[in-house]
Motif scaffolding. Sequence first.
Motif, PDB file in Angstrom:
ATOM      1  N   PRO A  18       0.785  -1.241   0.000  1.00 16.39           N
ATOM      2  CA  PRO A  18       0.000   0.000   0.000  1.00 16.39           C
ATOM      3  C   PRO A  18       0.813   1.286   0.000  1.00 16.39           C
ATOM      4  CG  PRO A  18      -0.056  -1.051   2.161  1.00 16.39           C
ATOM      5  CD  PRO A  18       0.617  -2.017   1.236  1.00 16.39           C
ATOM      6  N   ARG A  19       2.072   1.243   0.370  1.00 16.60           N
ATOM      7  CA  ARG A  19       2.869   2.466   0.444  1.00 16.60           C
ATOM      8  C   ARG A  19       3.279   2.922  -0.955  1.00 16.60           C
ATOM      9  NH1 ARG A  19       9.026   3.161   2.811  1.00 16.60           N
ATOM     10  NH2 ARG A  19       9.199   5.424   2.478  1.00 16.60           N
ATOM     11  N   ILE A  20       2.843   4.097  -1.361  1.00  9.24           N
ATOM     12  CA  ILE A  20       3.166   4.662  -2.676  1.00  9.24           C
ATOM     13  C   ILE A  20       4.192   5.772  -2.506  1.00  9.24           C
ATOM     14  CG2 ILE A  20       2.264   5.887  -4.691  1.00  9.24           C
ATOM     15  CD1 ILE A  20      -0.422   4.520  -4.164  1.00  9.24           C
ATOM     16  N   GLU A  45       6.961   7.319 -12.587  1.00 13.98           N
ATOM     17  CA  GLU A  45       6.446   8.458 -11.819  1.00 13.98           C
ATOM     18  C   GLU A  45       6.231   8.109 -10.350  1.00 13.98           C
ATOM     19  OE1 GLU A  45       2.936  10.060 -13.607  1.00 13.98           O
ATOM     20  OE2 GLU A  45       3.928  10.481 -15.527  1.00 13.98           O
ATOM     21  N   ARG A  46       5.956   6.842 -10.074  1.00 15.48           N
ATOM     22  CA  ARG A  46       5.713   6.399  -8.705  1.00 15.48           C
ATOM     23  C   ARG A  46       6.025   4.918  -8.607  1.00 15.48           C
ATOM     24  NH1 ARG A  46      -0.860   6.234  -8.078  1.00 15.48           N
ATOM     25  NH2 ARG A  46      -0.514   4.115  -7.372  1.00 15.48           N
ATOM     26  N   ARG A  47       6.135   4.441  -7.383  1.00 14.26           N
ATOM     27  CA  ARG A  47       6.389   3.020  -7.147  1.00 14.26           C
ATOM     28  C   ARG A  47       5.835   2.657  -5.773  1.00 14.26           C
ATOM     29  NH1 ARG A  47       9.050   6.990  -7.421  1.00 14.26           N
ATOM     30  NH2 ARG A  47      10.696   6.363  -8.840  1.00 14.26           N
ATOM     31  N   CYS A  48       5.702   1.357  -5.512  1.00 12.73           N
ATOM     32  CA  CYS A  48       5.202   0.874  -4.225  1.00 12.73           C
ATOM     33  C   CYS A  48       6.334   0.185  -3.463  1.00 12.73           C
ATOM     34  CB  CYS A  48       4.051  -0.104  -4.428  1.00 12.73           C
ATOM     35  SG  CYS A  48       2.610   0.598  -5.254  1.00 12.73           S
ATOM     36  N   TRP A  49       6.447   0.523  -2.184  1.00  6.82           N
ATOM     37  CA  TRP A  49       7.444  -0.099  -1.310  1.00  6.82           C
ATOM     38  C   TRP A  49       6.759  -0.727  -0.108  1.00  6.82           C
ATOM     39  CZ3 TRP A  49      11.600   4.383  -0.925  1.00  6.82           C
ATOM     40  CH2 TRP A  49      12.311   4.458  -2.147  1.00  6.82           C
ATOM     41  N   VAL A  50       7.309  -1.835   0.362  1.00  5.59           N
ATOM     42  CA  VAL A  50       6.774  -2.483   1.562  1.00  5.59           C
ATOM     43  C   VAL A  50       7.188  -1.707   2.810  1.00  5.59           C
ATOM     44  CG1 VAL A  50       6.714  -4.801   0.570  1.00  5.59           C
ATOM     45  CG2 VAL A  50       8.795  -4.010   1.745  1.00  5.59           C
ATOM     46  N   GLU A  51       6.411  -1.884   3.861  1.00  4.53           N
ATOM     47  CA  GLU A  51       6.790  -1.390   5.174  1.00  4.53           C
ATOM     48  C   GLU A  51       7.730  -2.405   5.820  1.00  4.53           C
ATOM     49  OE1 GLU A  51       6.154   1.470   6.146  1.00  4.53           O
ATOM     50  OE2 GLU A  51       4.345   2.147   5.111  1.00  4.53           O
ATOM     51  N   ASP A 162       8.485  -2.784  -5.306  1.00  3.16           N
ATOM     52  CA  ASP A 162       8.030  -4.031  -4.709  1.00  3.16           C
ATOM     53  C   ASP A 162       6.672  -4.445  -5.280  1.00  3.16           C
ATOM     54  OD1 ASP A 162      10.276  -3.559  -3.143  1.00  3.16           O
ATOM     55  OD2 ASP A 162       9.118  -2.760  -1.462  1.00  3.16           O
ATOM     56  N   GLY A 163       6.440  -5.744  -5.321  1.00  2.00           N
ATOM     57  CA  GLY A 163       5.152  -6.249  -5.809  1.00  2.00           C
ATOM     58  C   GLY A 163       5.241  -7.735  -6.090  1.00  2.00           C
ATOM     59  N   ALA A 164       4.092  -8.322  -6.397  1.00  2.00           N
ATOM     60  CA  ALA A 164       4.038  -9.751  -6.702  1.00  2.00           C
ATOM     61  C   ALA A 164       2.959 -10.021  -7.740  1.00  2.00           C
ATOM     62  CB  ALA A 164       3.754 -10.569  -5.441  1.00  2.00           C
ATOM     63  N   GLY A 165       3.204 -11.043  -8.538  1.00  2.00           N
ATOM     64  CA  GLY A 165       2.227 -11.503  -9.521  1.00  2.00           C
ATOM     65  C   GLY A 165       2.193 -13.016  -9.534  1.00  2.00           C
ATOM     66  N   ALA A 166       1.108 -13.577 -10.046  1.00  2.00           N
ATOM     67  CA  ALA A 166       0.958 -15.030 -10.051  1.00  2.00           C
ATOM     68  C   ALA A 166       0.151 -15.480 -11.251  1.00  2.00           C
ATOM     69  CB  ALA A 166       0.267 -15.496  -8.769  1.00  2.00           C
ATOM     70  N   ARG A 283       5.128   3.256 -15.381  1.00  2.00           N
ATOM     71  CA  ARG A 283       4.903   4.626 -14.888  1.00  2.00           C
ATOM     72  C   ARG A 283       4.294   4.604 -13.491  1.00  2.00           C
ATOM     73  NH1 ARG A 283       0.606   8.284 -15.258  1.00  2.00           N
ATOM     74  NH2 ARG A 283      -0.608   6.826 -16.525  1.00  2.00           N
ATOM     75  N   GLN A 284       3.384   3.665 -13.243  1.00  2.00           N
ATOM     76  CA  GLN A 284       2.686   3.636 -11.958  1.00  2.00           C
ATOM     77  C   GLN A 284       3.369   2.784 -10.895  1.00  2.00           C
ATOM     78  OE1 GLN A 284       1.168   2.683 -14.864  1.00  2.00           O
ATOM     79  NE2 GLN A 284      -0.325   4.307 -15.275  1.00  2.00           N
ATOM     80  N   VAL A 285       4.127   1.750 -11.291  1.00  2.00           N
ATOM     81  CA  VAL A 285       4.629   0.799 -10.289  1.00  2.00           C
ATOM     82  C   VAL A 285       6.148   0.622 -10.299  1.00  2.00           C
ATOM     83  CG1 VAL A 285       2.444  -0.457 -10.310  1.00  2.00           C
ATOM     84  CG2 VAL A 285       4.330  -1.254 -11.733  1.00  2.00           C
TER      85      VAL A 285
END
Length: 337
Positions: A18-20, A45-51, A162-166, A283-285
């Motif tokens: 959730p952290r952008i 432009e942005r990315r997500c990082w874990v806490e 950070d992120g995951a896919g399946a 661009r978003q992730v």
Amino acid sequence: MAFSTASVVAGIGSCLPPRIVHNSDPPLSGLDVTDEWIRTRTGIERRCWVEPGTGSGDLAVEAGRAALERAGDPSVDLVVLTTTTPDHHSPATAPWVAAQLGLGTVAAFDIAAACSGFTYGMAMGDAWIRSGSAECVLVLAAETLSTITDPSDRGTAVVFADGAGAAVLRSGRPDEPGAVQAARLGSDGTQWDLAVIRAGGSRRPDPQGLAPLADRCLRMRGPDMFAHAVRRMTDVSRSLLQQVEWPVDSVGAFIGHQANQRILDKVADLVGVPPDSRFGNIRQVGNTSSASIPLVMDDLMQAGTVTAGTRTLLTAFGGGAVWGAVALTWPDIKHNH
């Protein structure tokens, strides 16, 4: 070689923490780079990082749960997890993820293939199904690259995320939507230091954490990485299209590893993929390493952008150096409620 059995993509799932973090947010704002500088060089432009405390396995569980639900919660024979950032040096993360998903004592193992991991995982699952060794395989790609990045190194800190896919693969027919047609993989170990964490492994153990931060975090030879990525992704894409006898203008969906927008554009131009068949979300992730391709696939699936049966080409390049490509038709996946 023709196979009567094929692996078919039956479910796709993803998870973003959730952290952008935008380009102008701390800690990136302290790197003496502007939002424009980052966007023009990377497309991000942005990315997500874990806490702190959240591991790659946590993201993999959520992505895997979503993919399994969309596949109708099938019985899984094998779990393959590709990651550069396992929860622990030892043991592998895949067995823990399988347990969290309630899959019992299923076979499970990790693959370390850097940013090419998802193509390697798909090739592995496809081979198990084609050989008759499995009826259903869960392929996971999970990364928490923020945990191995030096926040003072603008060459990596602004890029990685950070992120995951399946993806759920099941046994099916080659003519079904979602059927994997073929995969091609490659490596060149002479380029092992294109992207490397120098300390902490068996060659240079650092049990007391005395190595400099630069050696304990991921370092990348940016210009060299760019050149090798363009060459290898272009070559493996061309050779795979030739293998499956697909004219490039018949490919309706091209998804490259989301490393850098300039790399993606260059590869697509060289392969000959028209702009309206290119898809991405860098661009978003940001660059989520092996998770990037399934993250794009899930975005497209949820938006209904690509028609079932569309010829689809996936391609990636990563540190090692390793590369891969997968040819499949776009799956016909319905949301299960």
